[in-house]
Design an enzyme around this catalytic site. Structure first.
Site, PDB file in Angstrom:
ATOM      1  N   ASP A   1      39.000  46.500  37.362  1.00  9.85           N
ATOM      2  CA  ASP A   1      38.241  45.911  36.276  1.00  9.85           C
ATOM      3  C   ASP A   1      38.869  46.346  34.943  1.00  9.85           C
ATOM      4  O   ASP A   1      39.172  47.523  34.763  1.00  9.85           O
ATOM      5  CB  ASP A   1      36.796  46.428  36.378  1.00  9.85           C
ATOM      6  CG  ASP A   1      35.856  45.716  35.448  1.00  9.85           C
ATOM      7  OD1 ASP A   1      35.660  44.505  35.622  1.00  9.85           O
ATOM      8  OD2 ASP A   1      35.329  46.379  34.524  1.00  9.85           O
TER       9      ASP A   1
ATOM     10  N   GLU B   1      42.511  42.977  35.855  1.00  8.21           N
ATOM     11  CA  GLU B   1      42.374  42.176  34.647  1.00  8.21           C
ATOM     12  C   GLU B   1      43.270  42.779  33.560  1.00  8.21           C
ATOM     13  O   GLU B   1      42.906  43.767  32.938  1.00  8.21           O
ATOM     14  CB  GLU B   1      40.927  42.188  34.166  1.00  8.21           C
ATOM     15  CG  GLU B   1      39.955  41.539  35.116  1.00  8.21           C
ATOM     16  CD  GLU B   1      38.531  41.591  34.573  1.00  8.21           C
ATOM     17  OE1 GLU B   1      37.909  40.531  34.403  1.00  8.21           O
ATOM     18  OE2 GLU B   1      38.038  42.701  34.307  1.00  8.21           O
TER      19      GLU B   1
END
Ligand code: CA
Length: 715
Positions: free
Chosen positions: A406, A435
């Protein structure tokens, strides 16, 4: 007079600013470290900033103050804690946490700042019972390592640490603990060997030749089975995914049977580590939360177990689920959220060593690129060690096959590369991706693990926001359209995306250096579902056209080079009723609605057959950019918006010689010129097949409106 921005730069240097330089009397200030006044060697002034060089070394077990007349301003230590000198002096290479045997348990925790740490042993897991713990002293060894060896069988007991640091006393859960009581408020001492299901040592994961062989399916433990018509007994639990043959009342396969039918390769779970009890009360999990608020990193979430009161149960059930998924041919990837903690003060890291584990600006304010009030400082060696150790632990102890980071762009490059290296030592098949957004955090741009630095992050994947937004439209502009939903002039950009978004200096397009770096997707748990985005941006279209657009979107994903990624439920047009961020919405928004599969069974069939086609044909999954440049050829002279390409000459060892893929996003029929031969039609907007649906002789093919056409030839 104000003194501000007081910062300890290293053990011998302090900076501070004064607002009224003219009236500041330099001989009147002192620097106090605990009870000691630190001797000043010399100082420098630049504008209103003082740099003080000390003769003595700052003792970090005590706070430091600049004292001037009646002013007393505390020095911020975060820059000192990030300094080379600090990390060199205090880096602790020991294993941390506890090590249980029947005869003794060894406890190790790291805090160079602590003045005292005691181990508290409890019989019960719940702080609300006000139980008096047994207090055991721990001893400080070198490098801030605190240690104790308890000579008895502690299986079944709970523990915390009482930490005395900077004149305060905190009770903290060991961040390294591998088991916890209900709601994660105390560590649990268990025999980890007893958590293994039968035959766990024989559990093996499916093997890939290349990361580009992966088709990742993102889902959530609760969402996948909580619907009343899921046909699953253990709804919303790890155990729900161990039930092998489940049907809805319409006699349609659900949950694990459904995923098997669909044929994806990797299941990516949204947070399965323990998240905050403030988000979900494990004793009464009536609220809903995705769980991007980490509390205990190395323990599974209790609300997904059938008995959160038993420290053994959640671990056993998660392992059983993973083993069952492996047995059914799936790899298991987990979403990890090391970039922030659920609370910036009330967390175990901060209680054990205040100021070390988080990233700060020089004025002492907390960096907040995560948007969740704090960013962890992966560049600090013991935070980096924690992340690396945790990932290693999950892959070894739980047989996890991939890690989705994340907000990976908040971490530093060296941390991500260290993780890749350690994972390669365990199994080079383990996926690592995240990400790679470039976020506003207190780290140099060159040092962020973000897409623009992908050259420095080999074998690490990034979610590709360019292909996402090119196909379906900008995620921040609800009514913006993309290539598949009616926006023109995106042909060149799309072509680059189809070819794995490889960087091309000439065209100034592309973001990656290797096809294994791009996670190709149009939708995930964030933002509108794909169906909702199409409904918002193309509200006047017919239901049929919306379905054709939907199929074209993931048709492009599943025929592009790179790693394919699907959001669960997209295969039957999942909706969240136009809710963009459903992280605390209720089940009736977040669940996979198994009644909907029956309504959109035609779309499901299309996705299923297309996944099957991709898996059967290696031409769609080239692992080297050189292969893509020599085997992927775009056809020219196409009508406006039509994009056509050939995967030629048995690309990547494919059994088919040439595969021709043509996208027509236009709402009219198009007739296009293709190389003259005898073509086998295997894909239309309504059907995907492995066997020819029709033979097309000649050099022309007719394209249906809003369609993907797939043909192959062997001569
Ligand atoms: Ca929890």
């Amino acid at each position: 007079m104000t003194i501000y921005n007081v910062v300890a730069m290293n053990f011998n240097k302090v900076h501070f600013m004064v607002d009224d330089l003219l009236n500041f009397k330099i001989h009147r200030f002192i620097i106090k470290n605990g009870d000691d006044i630190l001797k000043i060697n010399h100082y420098e002034v630049f504008e209103n900033k003082f740099t003080i060089l000390l003769n003595s070394t700052i003792n970090i077990k005590e706070e430091c103050f600049v004292i001037y007349e009646d002013l007393k301003v505390k020095a911020n230590y975060s820059t000192l804690f990030s300094s080379k000198e600090f990390n060199y002096k205090y880096y602790c290479d020991s294993d941390l946490g506890y090590k249980y045997t029947k005869d003794n348990t060894i406890f190790k925790v790291w805090s160079p700042a602590a003045k005292n740490i005691s181990l508290l042993i409890y019989k019960e897991s719940e702080p609300s019972l006000n139980e008096k713990p047994e207090i055991i002293k721990t001893e400080e060894l070198s490098n801030g390592l605190w240690y104790c060896d308890v000579q008895s069988d502690l299986d079944g007991y709970y523990y915390t640490y009482e930490v005395t640091v900077y004149n305060k006393c905190y009770e903290a859960v060991d961040p390294y603990t591998t088991a916890i009581g209900v709601n994660g408020l105390r560590g649990a001492i268990i025999n980890l060997n007893k958590t293994n299901p039968d035959n766990w040592k024989d559990d093996t994961s499916p093997r890939l030749k290349s990361f580009t062989d992966a088709i990742i399916y993102e889902t959530n433990i609760r969402d996948i089975s909580i619907h009343h018509n899921s046909g699953v007994k253990n709804k919303g639990k790890f155990m729900g995914l161990t039930e092998e043959t489940t049907f809805s009342d319409k006699n349609i396969c659900t949950v694990l049977s459904h995923i098997k039918e669909l044929g994806i390769t990797h299941i990516q779970f949204m947070p399965i580590f323990d998240f905050s009890h403030k988000s979900i009360d494990e004793k009464n999990p009536t609220k809903y939360n995705w769980g991007y608020d980490p509390q205990n990193y190395n323990v599974p979430e209790g609300s997904y177990s059938t008995n959160p009161f038993s420290p053994y149960c959640r671990i056993y059930e998660l392992k059983l689920m993973i083993m069952k998924l492996h047995k059914n041919g799936f790899c298991v990837n987990m979403d990890v959220v090391f970039n922030h903690l659920w609370h910036h003060v009330d967390n175990n890291f901060q209680k054990i060593f205040p100021g070390y584990y988080f990233r700060y600006y020089e004025d002492g304010s907390m960096s907040n690129g995560s948007g969740c009030s704090n960013d962890t400082a992966s560049e600090n060696l013991m935070m980096r060690k924690f992340i690396v150790d945790s990932v290693k632990f999950w892959s070894k102890e739980y047989h996890i096959d991939g890690f989705r980071f994340d907000l990976m762009g908040l971490h530093d490059i060296e941390t991500m590369n260290s993780i890749r290296k350690e994972l390669d030592n365990i199994d080079s098949n383990i996926m690592l991706y995240g990400e790679g957004w470039n976020l506003n955090t207190a780290l140099d741009d060159d040092n962020k693990a973000c897409i623009k630095n992908s050259l420095k992050l080999p074998k690490i994947g990034h979610f590709n926001d360019v292909i996402r937004d090119t196909i379906k439209g900008n995620i921040f502009i609800p009514n913006d359209k993309g290539y598949a939903t009616g926006k023109s002039d995106l042909e060149s950009l799309l072509k680059n995306c189809i070819a794995a978004s490889i960087k091309n200096e000439k065209s100034n397009m592309g973001i990656f250096y290797n096809p294994c770096e791009t996670i190709n997707y149009v939708s995930c748990h964030d933002n509108y579902t794909l169906w909702d985005k199409i409904c918002v941006s193309c509200e006047n279209e017919s239901l049929e056209n919306k379905k054709y657009m939907h199929k074209l979107c993931n048709g492009i994903i599943l025929t592009s080079q790179g790693i394919a990624f699907l959001h669960s439920g997209v295969e039957f047009c999942r909706t969240k009723n136009m809710i963009e961020n459903s992280f605390t919405s209720l089940d009736n928004i977040n669940w996979i609605d198994w009644d909907r599969k029956a309504l959109f069974i035609d779309v499901f069939q299309y996705y299923k057959d297309l996944i099957n086609l991709r898996k059967s044909h290696s031409a769609f999954r080239m692992s080297k950019k050189e292969d893509i440049s020599s085997h992927l050829l775009f056809l020219s002279n196409m009508p406006k918006n039509v994009v056509a390409f050939i995967l030629k000459d048995h690309a990547n060892g494919d059994s088919w010689k040439n595969i021709l893929i043509i996208y027509n996003p236009n709402k009219n029929v198009e007739m296009v010129n293709i190389p003259y031969t005898s073509w086998n039609l295997v894909g239309t907007r309504d059907k995907i097949s492995q066997l020819p649906l029709e033979i097309i002789e000649g050099d022309k093919v007719q394209l249906a409106p809003i369609s993907m056409t797939i043909l192959y030839c062997n001569d």
